[in-house]
Motif scaffolding. Structure first.
Motif, mmCIF file in Angstrom:
data_model
loop_
_atom_site.group_PDB
_atom_site.id
_atom_site.type_symbol
_atom_site.label_atom_id
_atom_site.label_comp_id
_atom_site.label_asym_id
_atom_site.label_seq_id
_atom_site.Cartn_x
_atom_site.Cartn_y
_atom_site.Cartn_z
ATOM 1 N N LEU A 63 31.984 -36.330 -19.612
ATOM 2 C CA LEU A 63 31.017 -35.982 -20.301
ATOM 3 C C LEU A 63 31.685 -34.884 -21.189
ATOM 4 O O LEU A 63 32.672 -34.090 -20.974
ATOM 5 N N ARG A 64 30.779 -34.365 -22.571
ATOM 6 C CA ARG A 64 31.454 -33.595 -23.415
ATOM 7 C C ARG A 64 30.335 -32.449 -23.660
ATOM 8 O O ARG A 64 30.439 -31.178 -24.182
ATOM 9 N N ASN A 65 29.318 -32.907 -23.295
ATOM 10 C CA ASN A 65 28.130 -31.868 -23.855
ATOM 11 C C ASN A 65 26.968 -32.150 -22.992
ATOM 12 O O ASN A 65 26.644 -32.994 -22.177
ATOM 13 N N GLU A 66 25.781 -31.311 -22.909
ATOM 14 C CA GLU A 66 24.654 -31.283 -22.178
ATOM 15 C C GLU A 66 23.720 -32.701 -22.306
ATOM 16 O O GLU A 66 23.068 -33.147 -21.455
ATOM 17 N N ASN A 67 23.758 -33.159 -23.791
ATOM 18 C CA ASN A 67 23.013 -34.439 -24.046
ATOM 19 C C ASN A 67 23.610 -35.633 -23.198
ATOM 20 O O ASN A 67 23.050 -36.559 -22.724
ATOM 21 N N GLU A 68 24.873 -35.738 -23.089
ATOM 22 C CA GLU A 68 25.608 -36.602 -22.579
ATOM 23 C C GLU A 68 25.395 -36.616 -20.976
ATOM 24 O O GLU A 68 25.255 -37.563 -20.159
ATOM 25 N N LEU A 69 25.396 -35.309 -20.520
ATOM 26 C CA LEU A 69 25.130 -34.947 -19.173
ATOM 27 C C LEU A 69 23.617 -35.441 -18.679
ATOM 28 O O LEU A 69 23.518 -36.545 -17.713
ATOM 29 N N TYR A 70 22.866 -35.245 -19.517
ATOM 30 C CA TYR A 70 21.343 -35.688 -19.399
ATOM 31 C C TYR A 70 21.373 -37.231 -19.381
ATOM 32 O O TYR A 70 20.849 -37.754 -18.718
ATOM 33 N N ARG A 71 22.060 -37.904 -20.388
ATOM 34 C CA ARG A 71 22.004 -39.331 -20.495
ATOM 35 C C ARG A 71 22.644 -40.101 -19.148
ATOM 36 O O ARG A 71 21.926 -41.122 -18.912
ATOM 37 N N LYS A 72 23.569 -39.485 -18.808
ATOM 38 C CA LYS A 72 24.417 -40.349 -17.787
ATOM 39 C C LYS A 72 23.708 -40.062 -16.328
ATOM 40 O O LYS A 72 23.636 -40.789 -15.556
ATOM 41 N N ILE A 73 22.928 -38.778 -16.353
ATOM 42 C CA ILE A 73 22.333 -38.450 -14.945
ATOM 43 C C ILE A 73 21.122 -39.602 -14.940
ATOM 44 O O ILE A 73 20.829 -40.169 -13.943
ATOM 45 N N TYR A 74 20.451 -39.750 -16.219
ATOM 46 C CA TYR A 74 19.349 -40.280 -16.281
ATOM 47 C C TYR A 74 19.442 -41.871 -16.029
ATOM 48 O O TYR A 74 18.718 -42.478 -15.611
ATOM 49 N N VAL A 105 22.801 -26.163 -16.351
ATOM 50 C CA VAL A 105 23.274 -27.527 -15.965
ATOM 51 C C VAL A 105 22.169 -27.949 -14.944
ATOM 52 O O VAL A 105 21.849 -29.466 -15.093
ATOM 53 N N SER A 106 22.070 -27.346 -13.951
ATOM 54 C CA SER A 106 21.163 -27.617 -12.901
ATOM 55 C C SER A 106 19.614 -28.054 -13.425
ATOM 56 O O SER A 106 19.125 -29.201 -13.112
ATOM 57 N N GLN A 107 19.277 -27.251 -14.476
ATOM 58 C CA GLN A 107 17.879 -27.566 -15.159
ATOM 59 C C GLN A 107 18.027 -29.025 -15.814
ATOM 60 O O GLN A 107 17.147 -29.801 -15.801
ATOM 61 N N LYS A 108 19.143 -29.294 -16.696
ATOM 62 C CA LYS A 108 19.239 -30.587 -17.130
ATOM 63 C C LYS A 108 19.067 -31.708 -16.422
ATOM 64 O O LYS A 108 18.738 -32.941 -16.595
ATOM 65 N N VAL A 109 19.898 -31.625 -15.266
ATOM 66 C CA VAL A 109 20.094 -32.511 -14.155
ATOM 67 C C VAL A 109 18.667 -32.692 -13.560
ATOM 68 O O VAL A 109 18.248 -33.940 -13.403
ATOM 69 N N LYS A 110 18.259 -31.903 -13.347
ATOM 70 C CA LYS A 110 16.641 -31.947 -12.966
ATOM 71 C C LYS A 110 15.627 -32.591 -13.721
ATOM 72 O O LYS A 110 15.124 -33.601 -13.436
ATOM 73 N N ASP A 111 15.602 -32.326 -15.018
ATOM 74 C CA ASP A 111 14.878 -33.057 -16.176
ATOM 75 C C ASP A 111 15.034 -34.406 -16.251
ATOM 76 O O ASP A 111 14.247 -35.331 -16.285
#
Length: 379
Positions: A63-74, A105-111
């Motif tokens: 991953l490179r940014n928080e949007n990519e983190l969100y998409r891949k966790i989702y 990061v924890s918040q983004k993963v939770k979302d």
């Protein structure tokens, strides 16, 4: 899987894992990776003495940014691990230029997780930071993210037997690791002459009798997992207890404080080890060796941070007592007061760097010879 540990205990933990039957054991920094099935994960949590947590990886990606983190966790199928009625928490560790705040990061993963449930079912699981059913571990290193489940829950140093403690008690995992570093294997008498709340005594007895380290623990996180196999866990526990052995020697503890003696006795009772351990109110400096044959001694003297002592006199008294009164003894102790070691008046035969919480410390060994070998003292 990954077993986390304290600095300096990686090799000991790797040995423990191999002895338990783990595959592909590889040492890291404060961690050891290994392979095993579900039953082995249960056994690792129950039996390992120097592990703090057992982490089970479930997914990894770049991953490179928080949007990519969100998409891949989702995109992960979270229904495999939790339901709408499950509570969860996120633990995040970051070593990356792309991310700076672990809480963000924890918040983004939770979302991402709750949004997946809400979009699919209209209901979502809740966050419970203190007592979650599932604890999810996020580790980001540079552009690589590992997603894992924490199979242990509370740190494995919470053994379950220690209800009474003194000022700055030694961590149970630290105590077990120091005992194993000292070579303690239950083949002689054992003493802790400054026993405090009895942690060294209890861990020494469990090593000597080959009792699983966490047999007294109330629960592990994996017991709340969707795929928890109660029957398999009970088989693993019964099999591990069958490997316990008798201990034909003595384990002795002294402390000069009556309150410490009572607390240590209570903790030993809680661990069901009272038949192996005797604890008396005594000042070490007024004692002498009470057993024939070799004596293995491990203790945690005051550092000066806890008690108002003259460290020079105190450490000189340790050396004097060992010299005069404890022939045939391998004496080990841990200290963060490196200056005070100079006043012991003996040259240590070993000195191992360890950490007691945030304090850089040394585990030192002094060999006290019998009778005519006093010339070997190297004062």
């Amino acid at each position: 899987m990954v077993a986390k540990t304290l600095f300096g205990f990686e090799e000991i933990l790797a040995g423990e894992l191999r002895n338990l039957g783990a595959g592909n054991v590889t040492e890291g920094v404060r961690s050891v990776s290994f392979e095993g099935d579900t039953g082995f994960m249960y056994k690792a949590n129950l039996c390992l003495r120097t592990a703090i947590k057992i982490i089970k990886p479930i997914h990894s990606f770049t991953l490179r940014n928080e949007n990519e983190l969100y998409r891949k966790i989702y995109a992960m199928d979270w229904a495999e691990y939790l339901s709408e009625d499950t509570t969860f928490a996120i633990d995040t560790t970051i070593k990356s230029d792309n991310f700076s705040h672990s809480l963000y990061v924890s918040q983004k993963v939770k979302d991402a997780i709750v949004d997946q449930f809400r979009d699919r079912d209209g209901r979502r699981p809740s966050v419970d930071v203190k007592f979650p059913d599932i604890r999810i571990n996020i580790h980001i290193h540079k552009e690589h993210c590992n997603v894992s489940l924490d199979s242990s829950g509370r740190s494995l140093h919470h053994r379950g037997y220690r209800t009474a403690t003194n000022i700055a008690p030694i961590n149970e995992v630290l105590a077990a690791g120091l005992l194993l570093l000292s070579g303690w294997d239950g083949q002689s008498d054992f003493m802790d002459p400054m026993c405090g709340s009895g942690t060294f005594l209890t861990e020494a007895a469990m090593i000597a009798c080959n009792i699983p380290a966490n047999i007294n623990r109330k629960e592990f996180a994996f017991e709340k997992w969707e795929d928890f196999d109660q029957e398999l866990y009970e088989k693993i526990m019964a099999s591990s207890l069958k490997k316990a052995r008798e201990f034909p020697f003595q384990i002795m503890g002294y402390d000069k404080a009556p309150s410490a003696v009572r607390k240590a006795q209570d903790n030993v009772e809680n661990a069901n080890l009272a038949e192996y351990i005797s604890i008396e109110r005594k000042n070490f400096f007024d004692t002498a060796k009470m057993v024939d044959g070799p004596l293995h001694m491990v203790f945690n003297p005051p550092y000066g941070e806890r008690l108002n002592l003259d460290m020079e006199d105190f450490y000189a008294a340790i050396g004097d007592t060992l010299k005069k009164s404890y022939p045939g003894t391998d004496a080990w102790f841990i200290t963060s007061n490196l200056e005070a070691l100079k006043f012991v008046g003996l040259r240590p035969s070993r000195k191992i760097k360890v950490f007691n919480s945030h304090l850089e410390s040394r585990l030192v060994k002094y060999v006290m010879y019998e009778g005519s070998k006093k010339a070997k003292y190297k004062i």
